[in-house]
Design a protein around this motif. Structure first.
Motif, PDB file in Angstrom:
ATOM      1  N   ALA A 104       5.143   1.371  -5.604  1.00  0.00           N
ATOM      2  CA  ALA A 104       5.340   2.546  -4.737  1.00  0.00           C
ATOM      3  C   ALA A 104       4.086   2.913  -3.950  1.00  0.00           C
ATOM      4  O   ALA A 104       4.179   3.513  -2.880  1.00  0.00           O
ATOM      5  CB  ALA A 104       5.801   3.739  -5.576  1.00  0.00           C
ATOM      6  N   LEU A 105       2.916   2.563  -4.444  1.00  0.00           N
ATOM      7  CA  LEU A 105       1.660   2.861  -3.738  1.00  0.00           C
ATOM      8  C   LEU A 105       1.093   1.642  -3.008  1.00  0.00           C
ATOM      9  O   LEU A 105      -0.031   1.697  -2.512  1.00  0.00           O
ATOM     10  CB  LEU A 105       0.615   3.403  -4.714  1.00  0.00           C
ATOM     11  CG  LEU A 105       0.857   4.801  -5.266  1.00  0.00           C
ATOM     12  CD1 LEU A 105      -0.204   5.157  -6.309  1.00  0.00           C
ATOM     13  CD2 LEU A 105       0.873   5.837  -4.158  1.00  0.00           C
ATOM     14  N   LYS A 106       1.857   0.585  -2.914  1.00  0.00           N
ATOM     15  CA  LYS A 106       1.359  -0.657  -2.315  1.00  0.00           C
ATOM     16  C   LYS A 106       0.735  -0.411  -0.945  1.00  0.00           C
ATOM     17  O   LYS A 106       1.354   0.184  -0.066  1.00  0.00           O
ATOM     18  CB  LYS A 106       2.482  -1.673  -2.183  1.00  0.00           C
ATOM     19  CG  LYS A 106       1.993  -2.995  -1.633  1.00  0.00           C
ATOM     20  CD  LYS A 106       3.087  -4.008  -1.528  1.00  0.00           C
ATOM     21  CE  LYS A 106       2.410  -5.247  -1.053  1.00  0.00           C
ATOM     22  NZ  LYS A 106       2.872  -6.299  -0.656  1.00  0.00           N
ATOM     23  N   ASP A 107      -0.521  -0.844  -0.823  1.00  0.00           N
ATOM     24  CA  ASP A 107      -1.295  -0.791   0.416  1.00  0.00           C
ATOM     25  C   ASP A 107      -1.619   0.623   0.911  1.00  0.00           C
ATOM     26  O   ASP A 107      -2.194   0.777   1.983  1.00  0.00           O
ATOM     27  CB  ASP A 107      -0.605  -1.582   1.534  1.00  0.00           C
ATOM     28  CG  ASP A 107      -0.481  -3.060   1.191  1.00  0.00           C
ATOM     29  OD1 ASP A 107      -1.383  -3.590   0.499  1.00  0.00           O
ATOM     30  OD2 ASP A 107       0.514  -3.686   1.604  1.00  0.00           O
ATOM     31  N   LYS A 108      -1.274   1.643   0.158  1.00  0.00           N
ATOM     32  CA  LYS A 108      -1.613   3.017   0.546  1.00  0.00           C
ATOM     33  C   LYS A 108      -3.050   3.307   0.123  1.00  0.00           C
ATOM     34  O   LYS A 108      -3.485   2.879  -0.944  1.00  0.00           O
ATOM     35  CB  LYS A 108      -0.657   4.020  -0.094  1.00  0.00           C
ATOM     36  CG  LYS A 108       0.778   3.862   0.397  1.00  0.00           C
ATOM     37  CD  LYS A 108       1.725   4.815  -0.292  1.00  0.00           C
ATOM     38  CE  LYS A 108       3.159   4.572   0.181  1.00  0.00           C
ATOM     39  NZ  LYS A 108       4.104   5.494  -0.456  1.00  0.00           N
ATOM     40  N   PRO A 109      -3.815   4.030   0.941  1.00  0.00           N
ATOM     41  CA  PRO A 109      -5.196   4.330   0.564  1.00  0.00           C
ATOM     42  C   PRO A 109      -5.266   5.242  -0.660  1.00  0.00           C
ATOM     43  O   PRO A 109      -4.435   6.134  -0.834  1.00  0.00           O
ATOM     44  CB  PRO A 109      -5.768   5.009   1.802  1.00  0.00           C
ATOM     45  CG  PRO A 109      -4.609   5.442   2.606  1.00  0.00           C
ATOM     46  CD  PRO A 109      -3.451   4.581   2.244  1.00  0.00           C
TER      47      PRO A 109
END
Length: 180
Positions: A104-109
């Motif tokens: 769910a947080l893939k590639d999010k800063p």
């Protein structure tokens, strides 16, 4: 233009935790155009177990993953326990790392901040948290750091320290600027 949404994960369950106060301060002091949402249910997550990670995960896990999927970035606020990550936070990282390669947080800063009793303000735990999240999928913004020795607060609420408040606001603003 809509607000940049930031998930706040808190590595301490204690009600009077200085890290909880830092998380609350981050929510209060967020720059204009940035909204922070504290997910305050890490203590409800079952221990990660691949056998129970299926289409019927527990409600707290489903809620955590849903919130994480709906935000643009994440801010982790954590103490240091015995030189490392608090267990409750590591467990959340494990749940958020799945499905592997498409979390769910893939590639999010993501940025890590916090305070601890030691002279370095929790830097070991913060480094370990960044490392674990780096494997789990978010894009860890290494240069966004704030590790404050607890003695800095001298028993006062963190918002009473103008420098810490400004540094925290700066980290949140720079984190939001990392959103593509």
């Amino acid at each position: 233009m809509s607000d940049t949404k930031v998930l706040v994960l808190l590595g301490s369950l204690r009600a009077a935790s200085i890290n909880r106060q830092l998380a609350e301060l981050a929510v209060e002091a967020a720059p204009e155009g940035v909204s922070l949402q504290l997910f305050d249910r890490l203590g409800e997550l079952p221990f990660y177990n691949e056998d129970i990670d299926n289409d019927d995960v527990s409600e707290p896990v489903a809620a955590l993953r849903a919130v994480a999927a709906d935000v643009d970035a994440a801010l982790v606020v954590t103490p240091e326990y015995n030189g490392s990550i608090p267990g409750v936070l590591k467990n959340a990282i494990d749940w958020l790392s799945r499905p592997f390669g498409d979390s769910a947080l893939k590639d999010k800063p993501l940025a890590v901040v916090g305070t601890a009793a030691g002279q370095y303000g929790g830097v070991w735990a913060h480094d370990e948290t960044r490392k674990s999240f780096g494997v789990a999928g978010p894009r860890v913004v290494e240069e966004l750091k704030l590790s404050v020795p607890a003695k800095t607060f001298d028993g006062k609420y963190p918002r009473e320290n103008a420098e810490v408040t400004e540094n925290l606001r700066d980290v949140v603003g720079k984190l939001a600027a990392e959103v593509a």
